[in-house]
Design a protein around this motif. Structure first.
Motif, PDB file in Angstrom:
ATOM      1  N   GLU A   1       4.205  -8.059   4.346  1.00  0.00           N
ATOM      2  CA  GLU A   1       4.958  -7.648   3.164  1.00  0.00           C
ATOM      3  C   GLU A   1       6.279  -8.772   3.147  1.00  0.00           C
ATOM      4  O   GLU A   1       6.556  -9.140   1.897  1.00  0.00           O
TER       5      GLU A   1
ATOM      6  N   THR B   1      -0.288 -11.057  -6.639  1.00  0.00           N
ATOM      7  CA  THR B   1       0.541 -10.069  -5.670  1.00  0.00           C
ATOM      8  C   THR B   1       2.004 -10.577  -5.520  1.00  0.00           C
ATOM      9  O   THR B   1       2.867  -9.684  -5.703  1.00  0.00           O
TER      10      THR B   1
ATOM     11  N   ARG C   1       6.935  -0.735  -2.802  1.00  0.00           N
ATOM     12  CA  ARG C   1       5.600  -0.198  -2.425  1.00  0.00           C
ATOM     13  C   ARG C   1       5.313   0.752  -3.602  1.00  0.00           C
ATOM     14  O   ARG C   1       4.351   1.199  -3.632  1.00  0.00           O
TER      15      ARG C   1
ATOM     16  N   SER D   1       1.853  -0.454  -4.909  1.00  0.00           N
ATOM     17  CA  SER D   1       0.883   0.125  -4.133  1.00  0.00           C
ATOM     18  C   SER D   1       0.495   1.477  -4.290  1.00  0.00           C
ATOM     19  O   SER D   1      -0.933   1.840  -4.609  1.00  0.00           O
TER      20      SER D   1
ATOM     21  N   GLN E   1      -3.031   3.267  -5.614  1.00  0.00           N
ATOM     22  CA  GLN E   1      -3.822   4.255  -5.058  1.00  0.00           C
ATOM     23  C   GLN E   1      -3.809   5.304  -6.047  1.00  0.00           C
ATOM     24  O   GLN E   1      -4.949   6.082  -6.044  1.00  0.00           O
TER      25      GLN E   1
ATOM     26  N   GLU F   1      -3.576   1.711   2.325  1.00  0.00           N
ATOM     27  CA  GLU F   1      -3.409   0.761   1.122  1.00  0.00           C
ATOM     28  C   GLU F   1      -2.049   1.273   0.079  1.00  0.00           C
ATOM     29  O   GLU F   1      -1.374   0.616  -0.456  1.00  0.00           O
ATOM     30  N   ALA F   2      -1.703   2.628   0.210  1.00  0.00           N
ATOM     31  CA  ALA F   2      -0.547   3.070  -0.463  1.00  0.00           C
ATOM     32  C   ALA F   2       0.493   3.125   0.494  1.00  0.00           C
ATOM     33  O   ALA F   2       1.668   3.247  -0.054  1.00  0.00           O
TER      34      ALA F   2
ATOM     35  N   PHE G   1       2.765  -2.641   0.707  1.00  0.00           N
ATOM     36  CA  PHE G   1       2.665  -3.521  -0.283  1.00  0.00           C
ATOM     37  C   PHE G   1       1.596  -4.744   0.234  1.00  0.00           C
ATOM     38  O   PHE G   1       2.021  -5.528   0.953  1.00  0.00           O
ATOM     39  N   GLN G   2       0.441  -4.443  -0.048  1.00  0.00           N
ATOM     40  CA  GLN G   2      -0.714  -5.362   0.505  1.00  0.00           C
ATOM     41  C   GLN G   2      -1.555  -5.957  -0.741  1.00  0.00           C
ATOM     42  O   GLN G   2      -1.742  -5.082  -1.748  1.00  0.00           O
ATOM     43  N   TYR G   3      -1.984  -7.188  -0.655  1.00  0.00           N
ATOM     44  CA  TYR G   3      -2.863  -7.538  -1.948  1.00  0.00           C
ATOM     45  C   TYR G   3      -4.291  -6.884  -1.731  1.00  0.00           C
ATOM     46  O   TYR G   3      -4.737  -6.583  -2.964  1.00  0.00           O
TER      47      TYR G   3
ATOM     48  N   SER H   1      -4.443  -3.836  -1.337  1.00  0.00           N
ATOM     49  CA  SER H   1      -4.229  -2.578  -2.267  1.00  0.00           C
ATOM     50  C   SER H   1      -4.347  -2.792  -3.783  1.00  0.00           C
ATOM     51  O   SER H   1      -5.416  -1.856  -4.353  1.00  0.00           O
ATOM     52  N   PHE H   2      -4.500  -3.811  -4.360  1.00  0.00           N
ATOM     53  CA  PHE H   2      -4.848  -4.123  -5.784  1.00  0.00           C
ATOM     54  C   PHE H   2      -6.249  -4.440  -5.732  1.00  0.00           C
ATOM     55  O   PHE H   2      -6.804  -4.092  -6.850  1.00  0.00           O
TER      56      PHE H   2
END
Length: 513
Positions: free
Chosen positions: A52, A73, A92, A95, A99, A136-137, A140-142, A144-145
């Motif tokens: 993050e 992202t 977040r 994310s 989710q 993933e929730a 904040f990760q790429y 997640s998307f």
């Protein structure tokens, strides 16, 4: 064996699809929102993960590309910073929304395949209680998307095939373009989409203009990043090759098939999604979706990819499995139905509860905190960043004024880079310097600093590039958590000027770390 769904053109399936009331959708939406709210309540417990910090630092330098990943992202993080500031829960939120949409779309896929309320709710809960989607929730990760685009593409394909409406290719193309602007590995999924078209009756769409229009739309969305890659000599491609080689050497691709069952989807639902995959292969209308899992799965297996790369393909097979399982249940006596449904939900909840204890930051002290930090390396990487930056500032304050006047802070990984960039201004620290990831693009100050505080490097490495190095401090954190910083990068150095011209350090391209 559960029967495959009837052709969507048959009256039976049309009745199944249209007979579900809005109440079913409201219940599935409520389930999705409930999971989202739970994550919102727990996402502010610790600190930002080192990944993050990377997104936060790149959000300060918006461009159409970055060394490790496409731009979307970081652009979302930039938007989040404008809306929420440097807020754990706020940043977040994106994310969590992703989710929530994944869970909701999982229920929608069941509905559109002809499943009833029970099947819809089951699929939504299974996805919400699956380890990877759950994770993933929490950050904040790429990825997640990336997960969201995979699931939405599958939902659009189901609508395309159910209604035989080729204009859905425009939505598929748009989502594919967004996926390529998020994470390049979605290209493997798009190979699965293409394989599903070519190897099934869906090849008929290749004769229709909407198919090609969707492809053009996806390419147009991706073009800005493609042009950036051309301008930068495809630096991301070479960089990611190095990352992949490192991952394989470190054994990070091991357990690929095992973790498809254990982590990508709730393990107790394995019979359901396997039934869904079989049902897709047996269904002439929906066979394309089977290839959308099998093709990328085989490609990643051969290429030694990480297990989580295929996570986004499982909600669609789970959805079909929930439909055929629900129909099979109707053939059983009432007592058998109740017993199996109760067992299924109990197993999913029990497995999900165990995953929650190991993934979600439920507490900031006590046994729950200790247990999750003991078992979750990602959460350990959220600890100690503010203390790290404070310590760098304290080391700076202890230097003579003449050294402070020509000071730089050099870092050895992207977590340190982002933390110093985002938190350093509070303490009057200069912008960090690094050859790691996209920090390499930003170069070094002119004139170069004559005194450097160095993080994230070994004694051998600092002595190789800098003169007069000494240990000035050690990385610690108040909780005593052992993570990458406190275990492997614990020494903080103060050094003199570089032994070689700074340009020598930059000529080999970006490093990963």
């Amino acid at each position: 064996m559960p029967a495959t769904p009837a052709s969507a053109s048959s009256p039976g399936t049309r009745m199944a699809v249209t007979s579900h009331g809005r109440g079913d959708i409201v219940i599935v939406l409520a389930v999705a929102i409930l999971f989202g709210a739970a994550h919102m309540l727990t996402n502010g417990q610790y600190g930002f993960h080192r990944d993050e910090w990377q997104f936060l630092s790149d959000a300060q330098h918006l461009d159409w590309g970055f060394v490790p990943y496409p731009p979307l992202t970081a652009a979302l993080e930039h938007l989040g910073l404008g809306l929420f500031g440097l807020s754990l829960v706020g940043l977040r939120t994106f994310s969590v929304l992703a989710q929530t949409l994944v869970i909701f779309a999982s229920g929608l896929m069941v509905r559109d395949l002809g499943g009833g309320r029970l099947a819809q709710v089951f699929a939504a809960i299974v996805v919400g209680l699956s380890p990877l989607p759950m994770f993933e929730a929490t950050e904040f990760q790429y990825s997640s998307f990336d997960l969201l685009w995979w699931v939405l593409i599958a939902w659009c394909v189901i609508r395309l095939l159910r209604d035989d409406e080729p204009r859905w290719w425009l939505a598929i193309g748009l989502l594919a373009g967004l996926g390529l602007q998020t994470k390049y590995s979605i290209a493997f999924y798009l190979v699965g989409v293409a394989a599903g078209v070519v190897l099934t009756d869906a090849r008929r769409y290749m004769r229709i203009r909407w198919f090609w229009a969707g492809g053009v739309l996806g390419l147009l969305v991706f073009v800005p990043n493609l042009l950036w890659l051309v301008q930068h000599n495809f630096v991301s491609y070479r960089f990611l090759q190095g990352i992949h080689a490192r991952d394989v050497a470190q054994g990070r691709s091991e357990g690929f098939l095992r973790d498809q069952f254990l982590l990508n989807i709730n393990v107790f639902a394995a019979p359901v999604w396997i039934a869904g995959l079989v049902a897709y292969f047996r269904s002439r209308r929906y066979r394309m979706l089977a290839w959308m899992l099998v093709a990328p799965l085989l490609l990643f297996l051969v290429a030694k990819g990480r297990f989580y790369y295929t996570c986004g393909a499982y909600p669609m097979v789970l959805a079909m499995g929930a439909v055929v399982s629900e129909r099979w249940l109707r053939s059983l006596p009432r007592a058998g139905q109740v017993a199996l449904v109760a067992t299924a939900f109990a197993g999913v909840f029990a497995t999900g509860a165990y995953a929650t204890l190991r993934i979600v930051p439920l507490a900031t002290d006590g046994p729950l905190r200790d247990y999750v930090l003991q078992n979750n390396a990602d959460l350990r990487e959220e600890i100690g960043w503010e203390e790290l930056v404070k310590q760098v500032a304290a080391i700076r304050d202890a230097l003579p004024a003449e050294q402070q006047a020509k000071l730089g802070v050099a870092v050895g990984n992207y977590g340190e880079y982002g933390a110093v960039m985002m938190l350093g201004p509070r303490y009057g620290l200069p912008a960090p310097i690094t050859t790691i990831n996209s920090g390499w693009l930003r170069g070094y100050p002119q004139p170069p600093p004559e005194t450097l505080i160095v993080l994230g490097n070994s004694r051998e490495r600092v002595d190789e590039f800098l003169v007069n190095c000494r240990v000035a401090g050690h990385v610690t954190n108040a909780w005593g958590v052992g993570n990458e910083e406190s275990l492997y990068h614990k020494d903080i150095f103060v050094c003199g000027p570089a032994r070689k011209p700074w340009a020598e350090l930059w000529k080999h391209g970006p490093e990963f770390g």
